[in-house]
Design an enzyme around this catalytic site. Sequence first.
Site, PDB file in Angstrom:
ATOM      1  N   GLU A  84      22.379  71.966  75.229  1.00  0.00           N
ATOM      2  CA  GLU A  84      22.938  73.481  74.597  1.00  0.00           C
ATOM      3  C   GLU A  84      22.751  74.374  75.264  1.00  0.00           C
ATOM      4  O   GLU A  84      21.225  74.594  75.913  1.00  0.00           O
ATOM      5  CB  GLU A  84      22.331  73.456  73.134  1.00  0.00           C
ATOM      6  CG  GLU A  84      22.859  74.748  72.413  1.00  0.00           C
ATOM      7  CD  GLU A  84      22.192  74.813  70.953  1.00  0.00           C
ATOM      8  OE1 GLU A  84      22.885  74.062  70.186  1.00  0.00           O
ATOM      9  OE2 GLU A  84      21.522  75.773  70.588  1.00  0.00           O
ATOM     10  N   PRO A 129      24.509  84.368  78.053  1.00  0.00           N
ATOM     11  CA  PRO A 129      23.530  85.266  78.540  1.00  0.00           C
ATOM     12  C   PRO A 129      23.943  86.748  78.142  1.00  0.00           C
ATOM     13  O   PRO A 129      25.249  87.008  78.032  1.00  0.00           O
ATOM     14  CB  PRO A 129      23.450  84.985  80.187  1.00  0.00           C
ATOM     15  CG  PRO A 129      23.986  83.541  80.342  1.00  0.00           C
ATOM     16  CD  PRO A 129      25.081  83.314  79.080  1.00  0.00           C
ATOM     17  N   LYS A 130      23.135  87.740  78.399  1.00  0.00           N
ATOM     18  CA  LYS A 130      23.430  89.203  78.236  1.00  0.00           C
ATOM     19  C   LYS A 130      24.049  89.938  79.224  1.00  0.00           C
ATOM     20  O   LYS A 130      24.499  90.979  79.001  1.00  0.00           O
ATOM     21  CB  LYS A 130      21.985  89.781  77.688  1.00  0.00           C
ATOM     22  CG  LYS A 130      21.572  89.106  76.408  1.00  0.00           C
ATOM     23  CD  LYS A 130      20.363  89.812  75.842  1.00  0.00           C
ATOM     24  CE  LYS A 130      19.846  89.488  74.600  1.00  0.00           C
ATOM     25  NZ  LYS A 130      18.479  90.036  74.236  1.00  0.00           N
ATOM     26  N   TRP A 187      27.275  80.648  69.386  1.00  0.00           N
ATOM     27  CA  TRP A 187      28.450  81.832  69.028  1.00  0.00           C
ATOM     28  C   TRP A 187      27.730  83.051  68.947  1.00  0.00           C
ATOM     29  O   TRP A 187      28.283  84.184  69.317  1.00  0.00           O
ATOM     30  CB  TRP A 187      28.830  81.302  67.660  1.00  0.00           C
ATOM     31  CG  TRP A 187      30.085  82.493  67.302  1.00  0.00           C
ATOM     32  CD1 TRP A 187      30.208  83.250  66.332  1.00  0.00           C
ATOM     33  CD2 TRP A 187      31.509  82.246  67.905  1.00  0.00           C
ATOM     34  NE1 TRP A 187      31.314  83.680  66.064  1.00  0.00           N
ATOM     35  CE2 TRP A 187      32.192  83.327  67.145  1.00  0.00           C
ATOM     36  CE3 TRP A 187      32.103  81.601  68.780  1.00  0.00           C
ATOM     37  CZ2 TRP A 187      33.610  83.573  67.286  1.00  0.00           C
ATOM     38  CZ3 TRP A 187      33.504  81.981  69.152  1.00  0.00           C
ATOM     39  CH2 TRP A 187      34.288  82.969  68.585  1.00  0.00           C
ATOM     40  N   GLY A 226      26.069  80.468  60.074  1.00  0.00           N
ATOM     41  CA  GLY A 226      25.683  81.435  60.798  1.00  0.00           C
ATOM     42  C   GLY A 226      24.643  82.168  60.174  1.00  0.00           C
ATOM     43  O   GLY A 226      24.548  82.290  59.095  1.00  0.00           O
ATOM     44  N   HIS A 279      17.187  73.417  54.807  1.00  0.00           N
ATOM     45  CA  HIS A 279      17.407  74.721  55.598  1.00  0.00           C
ATOM     46  C   HIS A 279      16.348  75.692  55.165  1.00  0.00           C
ATOM     47  O   HIS A 279      15.712  75.917  54.214  1.00  0.00           O
ATOM     48  CB  HIS A 279      18.788  75.151  54.774  1.00  0.00           C
ATOM     49  CG  HIS A 279      19.508  76.472  55.406  1.00  0.00           C
ATOM     50  ND1 HIS A 279      19.143  77.568  55.246  1.00  0.00           N
ATOM     51  CD2 HIS A 279      20.694  76.298  56.409  1.00  0.00           C
ATOM     52  CE1 HIS A 279      19.741  78.470  56.073  1.00  0.00           C
ATOM     53  NE2 HIS A 279      20.770  77.667  56.684  1.00  0.00           N
ATOM     54  N   PRO A 280      16.235  76.612  56.193  1.00  0.00           N
ATOM     55  CA  PRO A 280      15.275  77.660  56.174  1.00  0.00           C
ATOM     56  C   PRO A 280      15.339  78.517  54.857  1.00  0.00           C
ATOM     57  O   PRO A 280      14.214  79.034  54.446  1.00  0.00           O
ATOM     58  CB  PRO A 280      15.614  78.669  57.446  1.00  0.00           C
ATOM     59  CG  PRO A 280      15.933  77.975  58.280  1.00  0.00           C
ATOM     60  CD  PRO A 280      16.932  76.713  57.700  1.00  0.00           C
ATOM     61  N   TYR A 331      17.827  71.099  73.514  1.00  0.00           N
ATOM     62  CA  TYR A 331      17.977  72.919  73.349  1.00  0.00           C
ATOM     63  C   TYR A 331      17.527  73.097  74.478  1.00  0.00           C
ATOM     64  O   TYR A 331      16.192  73.390  74.646  1.00  0.00           O
ATOM     65  CB  TYR A 331      17.698  73.430  72.149  1.00  0.00           C
ATOM     66  CG  TYR A 331      18.086  72.764  70.752  1.00  0.00           C
ATOM     67  CD1 TYR A 331      19.420  73.056  70.470  1.00  0.00           C
ATOM     68  CD2 TYR A 331      17.554  71.988  69.702  1.00  0.00           C
ATOM     69  CE1 TYR A 331      20.045  72.570  69.367  1.00  0.00           C
ATOM     70  CE2 TYR A 331      18.026  71.689  68.728  1.00  0.00           C
ATOM     71  CZ  TYR A 331      19.570  71.822  68.375  1.00  0.00           C
ATOM     72  OH  TYR A 331      19.885  71.382  67.272  1.00  0.00           O
TER      73      TYR A 331
END
Length: 396
Positions: free
Chosen positions: A21, A25-26, A53, A112, A157-158, A285
């Site tokens: 994954e 980048p910025k 995304w 998301g 899920h958190p 990841y």
Amino acid sequence: MKVIDKIRAAESTNQILFSFEFFPPKTDDGVDNLFERMDRMVSHNPAFCDITWGAGGSTADLTLDIANKMQNMVCVETMMHLTCTNMPVEKIDHALGTIKGNGIQNVLALRGDPPHGQDMFVVVEGGFACALDLVKHIRKQYGDYFGITVAGYPEAHPDVIGSDGVATLEGYASDLAYLKSKFDAGADLIVTQLFYDTDIFLKFVNDCRQIGITCPIVPGIMPINNYKGFIRMTGFCKTKIPAEVMAALEPIKDNDEAVRAYGIHLGTEMCKKILANGIKQLHLYTLNMEKSALAILMNLGLIEETKVTRSLPWRPPTNVNRVKEDVRPIFWANRPKSYISRTLGWDQYPSGRWGDSRNPSYGAVTDYQFMRPRSRNKKLHEEWVVPLKSVEDIYE
């Protein structure tokens, strides 16, 4: 090709698959660097790579562009994340239509995270409230074209996990039931949230099987690269950290090299236990870093740095519309990536260099063999750059 089809094919031969994954980048330089790194990692033949995304849809256009280049220039099977955050249905269909047009067949459907600066997820007007809605929409509008992957949470899920770091039995059961509803709606693959307690993951897989979730469940492995980043990520995801992991990290937390080495060791041992329990897929990841992920795979014997295999002398296309191509122009060795990138937009194939130069599909002048700087030597100029002044000059 859909990732689920790759997994089913590998299962018949007992092959172990791995995948990577990445995130957008910025900066432009960061994007260029990512593609260089991705190209090196893809040479080890992952089953697929996915691109995120961005929180709140903040990188939507960049994600679409990177996904297109991954599929059609890097030539790796690409899975694009798609979230509901700040995404009315028109934008979702635009994204899906774009990747379908680019030959991509794999989507990771997510609710998301909230946009930056917000604590709670808010449904945008004309949008979807959850990943289940997104899965249903994709199946309704696009039928069986896309392979749909969804997220699984071994610890719940958190949002379900309490302040004590643990989900209640009711909360965990409710989260599993929701995952089952996504599977029933058309999801054909599950990739899990990161975890560091392998027993929790194995219990999660068993619990899924008990309630009728039969699709492959791929463990998400995040190598520890530095201590502060590890604490920040596990805190954000509310991930349980086993006591022995903290005990090992505490004395070396200020030594990044030692932390990275331990992260490789831990990741290797986790993967060995997972593989020993019959799971044949691993999803890494990478956080856009290559060394730890590749080191784990090398420790497992899944890759060898000195052996990069290709079935053809070039990297075959993964675009579903071009996957059957098995030829390249004779000069492919000089420009191994150029063929796909230059011909992607051809609208009158085969036009190319011998066609009408006014055609919008025609390549740039710099594509010519004799316009390359390395070819501008005296002999070529003498042979080719002499002006023709009469018909007789042609017959010299």
